[in-house]
Design an enzyme around this catalytic site. Sequence first.
Site, mmCIF file in Angstrom:
data_model
loop_
_atom_site.group_PDB
_atom_site.id
_atom_site.type_symbol
_atom_site.label_atom_id
_atom_site.label_comp_id
_atom_site.label_asym_id
_atom_site.label_seq_id
_atom_site.Cartn_x
_atom_site.Cartn_y
_atom_site.Cartn_z
ATOM 1 N N HIS A 101 0.836 -1.206 0.000
ATOM 2 C CA HIS A 101 0.000 0.000 0.000
ATOM 3 C C HIS A 101 0.871 1.256 0.000
ATOM 4 O O HIS A 101 0.702 2.152 -0.834
ATOM 5 C CB HIS A 101 -0.893 -0.041 1.236
ATOM 6 N N GLU A 102 1.810 1.320 0.937
ATOM 7 C CA GLU A 102 2.625 2.539 1.064
ATOM 8 C C GLU A 102 3.552 2.745 -0.124
ATOM 9 O O GLU A 102 3.823 3.883 -0.521
ATOM 10 C CB GLU A 102 3.426 2.505 2.371
#
Length: 650
Positions: free
Chosen positions: A430-431
């Site tokens: 995600h990051e």
Amino acid sequence: MSGLIALTTLAMLTTAAPPATKASATPAYVPDANLERSKVPDGYKWKLAPLFADDAAFEAALVAAPAARAKVAAFKGKLADPKALRECLDLYFATRRDVNRLTLYSNLRFDSDQKNEKLQAMSDRALAAMNEFMGATTFIRQEVLKLDDAAMTAALAKEPKLASDYKVYLTDIRRRRAHVLGEEAERVLALAKDNLWAEIDLNEIPSDHEKVFNAVLSDIPLPKITDEAGKEVQLTLANYPKYRASKDRKVRQEAVEKLFGTLKQYQHAFAGTLSGQVNLNVFSARARGYDSALAAYLDKDDISPAVYKNLVDTVRKNVAPLHRYVALRKKLLGLPDLHIYDLYTPMVASVKEEIPYSKAMELIPAALAPLGPDYVKALKAGLDPASGWIDVYPNKDKDSGAFSSSVYGIHPFVKMNYMDDLDGLSTLAHEYGHALHSHLSYGVQPIATANYSMFVAEIASTFNEKLLNDHMVKAAKSKEERLYLLNKSVESIRTTIYRQTLFAEFELALHTAAEKGEPLTAEFMNKTYADLLKAYYGPDLTLGANDDIEWAYIPHFYYKYYVFVYATGLCSGLALAEKVGKGDAKARDAYLGMLKGGSSKPPLELLKGAGADLTRPDVIEAAAKLLDSTVAEMEKLAAPAAAAPAPAKK
């Protein structure tokens, strides 16, 4: 990602991928959140030297900030001259970048050691420098707005850099010129804390009402509960999610009911505070001539209110898959009735697969291979701790959660609290969606259009999670592992699309009522929220006596029409990942084009170019169909277990 900083990501200037790094020679490490930071190998910590060599260099830059700010302010009254306008904007963006370095460095330092008062003060002083800079440069907007169309056209023709680097920025300011008032009226609105013209994120600095909300929430004495071991523990807002998700039904029931029961005692205080925020939003919108607060707060990103209403209307028409999932949850948990406190506990057996960071560095690039070799090369370089991009592991007094953030001309910085498990793997993907979005945008765009709208900020992150989850499902070694991964996907859709849209509809209902002159009482808020819970979750959810007060502790309602971007972001990410994951080269290139687009075009236009049109229901309907098909697969996989559910513990 955790917190608002993750949504204001900035990234690299260079168009090339990050320089290749040798495979990290950092020793193996078992994460332990209770260890001092000094015990975590330095090789797993981010390297802040690209921002400042040390705290002394930071202090020197902070001391120099007022003089740099004054140089920009010296252009006040001169921007009718095209050359002066170009020079002013050059200096403005360069100085803003330098102030961003101050805020980012201090935030990253403090984030790693939350109990360090020196670092807290450093962060506060850097934020003050940013506020002072933004306040001192509001004249730019005012003077740009005073130029008539002929003067602006002439300026763009005379100064080529104005056209090449700043035309989009200038056009966007002037697009809203009808909503800018006279100098005295603007002064009054500023005193009233109107922030519709803030160039930083509207929610980055808490409003007065949000501060009151946080103060009230933090001062409320919460009761004690009994944990799984029969031990009495103090309930806090920090440990509430843990106990709400407990496998022991008595524990999660007590946690939810005692929190909600306590909030109910203060319902009028919470209603008064939220009502004040809503009415201020309505006042600011009307003062500037908008038809509604919704139109005002979406106009900053050039988004039509129809997009917001399309989301709410389409999700409302497609709640049947969520009802199906709630019924399956009730069945698999073997419960006679399902309550809010049963929505967060695991409904299938957890898979305890150990995934050390070294393995994550292999899995994520493999999952994201459909994005092409250039993307994967940059991803591998950034994931390697030797690059300095990432702070991998938790430590004592490090803030929880994860985010990605950076400043123009410097690589992104990714904060993790990686714990060698599937959740950590998903968060990491995600990051790095955010980080690579920023890296690609800043590799192409000039500084004025390198940042991207909040509206598209969550697309790259959820896109990455989708490809990773699909990759893991295909590689699942057992039916139990596949069921677990499918359930993670379903929970993501439930909490990010359906729950956030429920929040968005609640927020819209409050503003609509305020705009009609109706009082926003606790009773009105409770009834509105309860009705939404019933509509979204369906007949298999049994509401408790105080479940209608859940709205009272949700901070997002103070963020001014923001929560809907979580839902639109995931809908878009799922739709685009579905196309790219199938190997569609045109879809891949279109998606990467959006990531490189920054704010060079309105966000809806960028997203439409990538293949997702949020003015239509299609993308949202596709997410609902995905939920339905995934639940159907879960029903088949879980059929034997569902045939003879374990007796429920009352």
